[in-house]
Motif scaffolding. Structure first.
Motif, PDB file in Angstrom:
ATOM      1  N   UNK A  50      -9.402   1.024 -10.799  1.00 29.78           N
ATOM      2  CA  UNK A  50      -9.458   2.407 -10.310  1.00 29.78           C
ATOM      3  C   UNK A  50     -10.851   2.679  -9.773  1.00 29.78           C
ATOM      4  N   UNK A  51     -10.905   3.257  -8.598  1.00 31.02           N
ATOM      5  CA  UNK A  51     -12.156   3.608  -7.948  1.00 31.02           C
ATOM      6  C   UNK A  51     -11.966   4.983  -7.339  1.00 31.02           C
ATOM      7  N   UNK A  52     -12.889   5.910  -7.613  1.00 30.82           N
ATOM      8  CA  UNK A  52     -12.705   7.262  -7.081  1.00 30.82           C
ATOM      9  C   UNK A  52     -13.973   7.737  -6.381  1.00 30.82           C
ATOM     10  N   UNK A  53     -13.761   8.702  -5.536  1.00 28.26           N
ATOM     11  CA  UNK A  53     -14.862   9.290  -4.786  1.00 28.26           C
ATOM     12  C   UNK A  53     -14.568  10.766  -4.566  1.00 28.26           C
ATOM     13  N   UNK A  54     -15.564  11.593  -4.817  1.00 24.91           N
ATOM     14  CA  UNK A  54     -15.465  13.024  -4.550  1.00 24.91           C
ATOM     15  C   UNK A  54     -16.419  13.339  -3.413  1.00 24.91           C
ATOM     16  N   UNK A  89     -14.075  24.747  -4.591  1.00 26.21           N
ATOM     17  CA  UNK A  89     -15.304  23.948  -4.629  1.00 26.21           C
ATOM     18  C   UNK A  89     -15.719  23.383  -3.281  1.00 26.21           C
ATOM     19  N   UNK A  90     -14.788  23.340  -2.317  1.00 26.19           N
ATOM     20  CA  UNK A  90     -15.087  22.737  -1.021  1.00 26.19           C
ATOM     21  C   UNK A  90     -15.038  21.219  -1.056  1.00 26.19           C
ATOM     22  N   UNK A  91     -14.552  20.648  -2.152  1.00 28.72           N
ATOM     23  CA  UNK A  91     -14.530  19.202  -2.313  1.00 28.72           C
ATOM     24  C   UNK A  91     -13.105  18.668  -2.362  1.00 28.72           C
ATOM     25  N   UNK A  92     -12.985  17.370  -2.126  1.00 30.75           N
ATOM     26  CA  UNK A  92     -11.716  16.688  -2.277  1.00 30.75           C
ATOM     27  C   UNK A  92     -11.973  15.364  -2.986  1.00 30.75           C
ATOM     28  N   UNK A  93     -10.930  14.792  -3.547  1.00 32.02           N
ATOM     29  CA  UNK A  93     -11.029  13.529  -4.265  1.00 32.02           C
ATOM     30  C   UNK A  93     -10.172  12.476  -3.599  1.00 32.02           C
ATOM     31  N   UNK A  94     -10.717  11.279  -3.507  1.00 28.09           N
ATOM     32  CA  UNK A  94      -9.958  10.102  -3.102  1.00 28.09           C
ATOM     33  C   UNK A  94      -9.955   9.157  -4.295  1.00 28.09           C
ATOM     34  N   UNK A  95      -8.784   8.704  -4.689  1.00 30.34           N
ATOM     35  CA  UNK A  95      -8.664   7.800  -5.836  1.00 30.34           C
ATOM     36  C   UNK A  95      -7.888   6.573  -5.379  1.00 30.34           C
ATOM     37  N   UNK A  96      -8.528   5.435  -5.484  1.00 32.04           N
ATOM     38  CA  UNK A  96      -7.911   4.175  -5.105  1.00 32.04           C
ATOM     39  C   UNK A  96      -7.576   3.413  -6.384  1.00 32.04           C
ATOM     40  N   UNK A  97      -6.309   3.037  -6.528  1.00 29.99           N
ATOM     41  CA  UNK A  97      -5.872   2.317  -7.724  1.00 29.99           C
ATOM     42  C   UNK A  97      -5.119   1.059  -7.315  1.00 29.99           C
ATOM     43  N   UNK A 131       0.847  -1.172   0.000  1.00 28.43           N
ATOM     44  CA  UNK A 131       0.000   0.000   0.000  1.00 28.43           C
ATOM     45  C   UNK A 131       0.889   1.231   0.000  1.00 28.43           C
ATOM     46  N   UNK A 132       0.370   2.255  -0.638  1.00 32.85           N
ATOM     47  CA  UNK A 132       1.084   3.515  -0.667  1.00 32.85           C
ATOM     48  C   UNK A 132       0.051   4.634  -0.688  1.00 32.85           C
ATOM     49  N   UNK A 133       0.347   5.724   0.003  1.00 28.75           N
ATOM     50  CA  UNK A 133      -0.551   6.879   0.020  1.00 28.75           C
ATOM     51  C   UNK A 133       0.168   8.054  -0.603  1.00 28.75           C
ATOM     52  N   UNK A 134      -0.445   8.605  -1.647  1.00 23.41           N
ATOM     53  CA  UNK A 134       0.101   9.769  -2.333  1.00 23.41           C
ATOM     54  C   UNK A 134      -0.670  10.999  -1.855  1.00 23.41           C
ATOM     55  N   UNK A 135      -0.005  11.818  -1.072  1.00 26.74           N
ATOM     56  CA  UNK A 135      -0.632  13.029  -0.568  1.00 26.74           C
ATOM     57  C   UNK A 135      -0.036  14.280  -1.171  1.00 26.74           C
ATOM     58  N   UNK A 136       0.577  14.150  -2.346  1.00 27.61           N
ATOM     59  CA  UNK A 136       1.257  15.299  -2.947  1.00 27.61           C
ATOM     60  C   UNK A 136       0.297  16.430  -3.311  1.00 27.61           C
ATOM     61  N   UNK A 137      -0.990  16.125  -3.481  1.00 25.99           N
ATOM     62  CA  UNK A 137      -1.982  17.174  -3.747  1.00 25.99           C
ATOM     63  C   UNK A 137      -2.852  17.438  -2.521  1.00 25.99           C
ATOM     64  N   UNK A 138      -2.352  17.035  -1.366  1.00 26.25           N
ATOM     65  CA  UNK A 138      -3.065  17.260  -0.107  1.00 26.25           C
ATOM     66  C   UNK A 138      -2.054  17.660   0.942  1.00 26.25           C
ATOM     67  N   UNK A 139      -1.501  18.848   0.797  1.00 24.64           N
ATOM     68  CA  UNK A 139      -0.430  19.280   1.680  1.00 24.64           C
ATOM     69  C   UNK A 139      -0.873  19.443   3.130  1.00 24.64           C
ATOM     70  N   UNK A 185      -1.555  -1.247  -3.978  1.00 26.30           N
ATOM     71  CA  UNK A 185      -2.741  -0.404  -3.813  1.00 26.30           C
ATOM     72  C   UNK A 185      -2.253   0.997  -3.499  1.00 26.30           C
ATOM     73  N   UNK A 186      -2.690   1.956  -4.290  1.00 28.20           N
ATOM     74  CA  UNK A 186      -2.270   3.344  -4.135  1.00 28.20           C
ATOM     75  C   UNK A 186      -3.510   4.187  -3.851  1.00 28.20           C
ATOM     76  N   UNK A 187      -3.460   4.952  -2.775  1.00 27.76           N
ATOM     77  CA  UNK A 187      -4.512   5.912  -2.470  1.00 27.76           C
ATOM     78  C   UNK A 187      -3.964   7.293  -2.749  1.00 27.76           C
ATOM     79  N   UNK A 188      -4.637   8.027  -3.636  1.00 25.04           N
ATOM     80  CA  UNK A 188      -4.260   9.413  -3.918  1.00 25.04           C
ATOM     81  C   UNK A 188      -5.303  10.322  -3.292  1.00 25.04           C
ATOM     82  N   UNK A 189      -4.831  11.323  -2.573  1.00 26.12           N
ATOM     83  CA  UNK A 189      -5.708  12.309  -1.942  1.00 26.12           C
ATOM     84  C   UNK A 189      -5.454  13.630  -2.633  1.00 26.12           C
ATOM     85  N   UNK A 190      -6.512  14.219  -3.163  1.00 26.35           N
ATOM     86  CA  UNK A 190      -6.371  15.491  -3.878  1.00 26.35           C
ATOM     87  C   UNK A 190      -7.329  16.505  -3.263  1.00 26.35           C
TER      88      UNK A 190
END
Length: 124
Positions: free
Chosen positions: A89-93, A61-69, A1-9, A49-54
């Motif tokens: 790939x599965x995503x959720x806003x 917009x007040x929203x964020x995205x979670x993308x599971x790949x 597993x890896x979490x990419x938070x580069x767009x979620x400082x 499994x990679x989780x990206x948080x954007x």
């Protein structure tokens, strides 16, 4: 597993550990076998499994995205070489509440439950 938070400082290292724990717990509950992530040997980290948080759109917009790949080896017909590619790939806003990290954790639990359900159906 890896979490990419580069767009979620605003997500700290400790919070990323909490998110990783949520992912691991959901996978273990689904009886999905886990292997350790080895940072300096990427070829051993597949499937991954990679989780990206954007949260970059949060201000406007007040929203964020979670993308599971899921990244795994695939064979390209042209050259028959193994290549690492995204195979699922599965995503959720979602819209953030007062505490954004708590909202991210809640959405991640739902996202992981959905992933485990899909995985167990496809891999009985």
């Amino acid at each position: 597993m890896n979490i990419d938070g580069s767009f979620a400082t605003e997500v700290t290292a400790m919070e990323r550990l909490d998110l990783s724990d949520i992912m691991e717990l959901q996978l273990r509950r689904g009886n999905i076998e886990l292997r350790s992530f080895i940072a300096n040997k990427p070829e051993l980290n597949v499937p991954l499994i990679v989780l990206s948080i954007d949260t970059s759109n949060r201000v406007s917009t007040g929203q964020f995205d979670l993308i599971l790949q899921v990244r795994d080896h695939v064979t390209i017909d042209r050259n028959q070489d193994k290549t690492v590619a995204t195979t699922f790939r599965l995503s959720r806003t979602a819209r953030s509440d007062v505490n954004e990290v708590d909202t991210i954790k809640s959405e991640l639990r739902e996202l992981m439950s959905e992933f485990v359900s899909i995985y167990t159906q496809q891999n009985p």
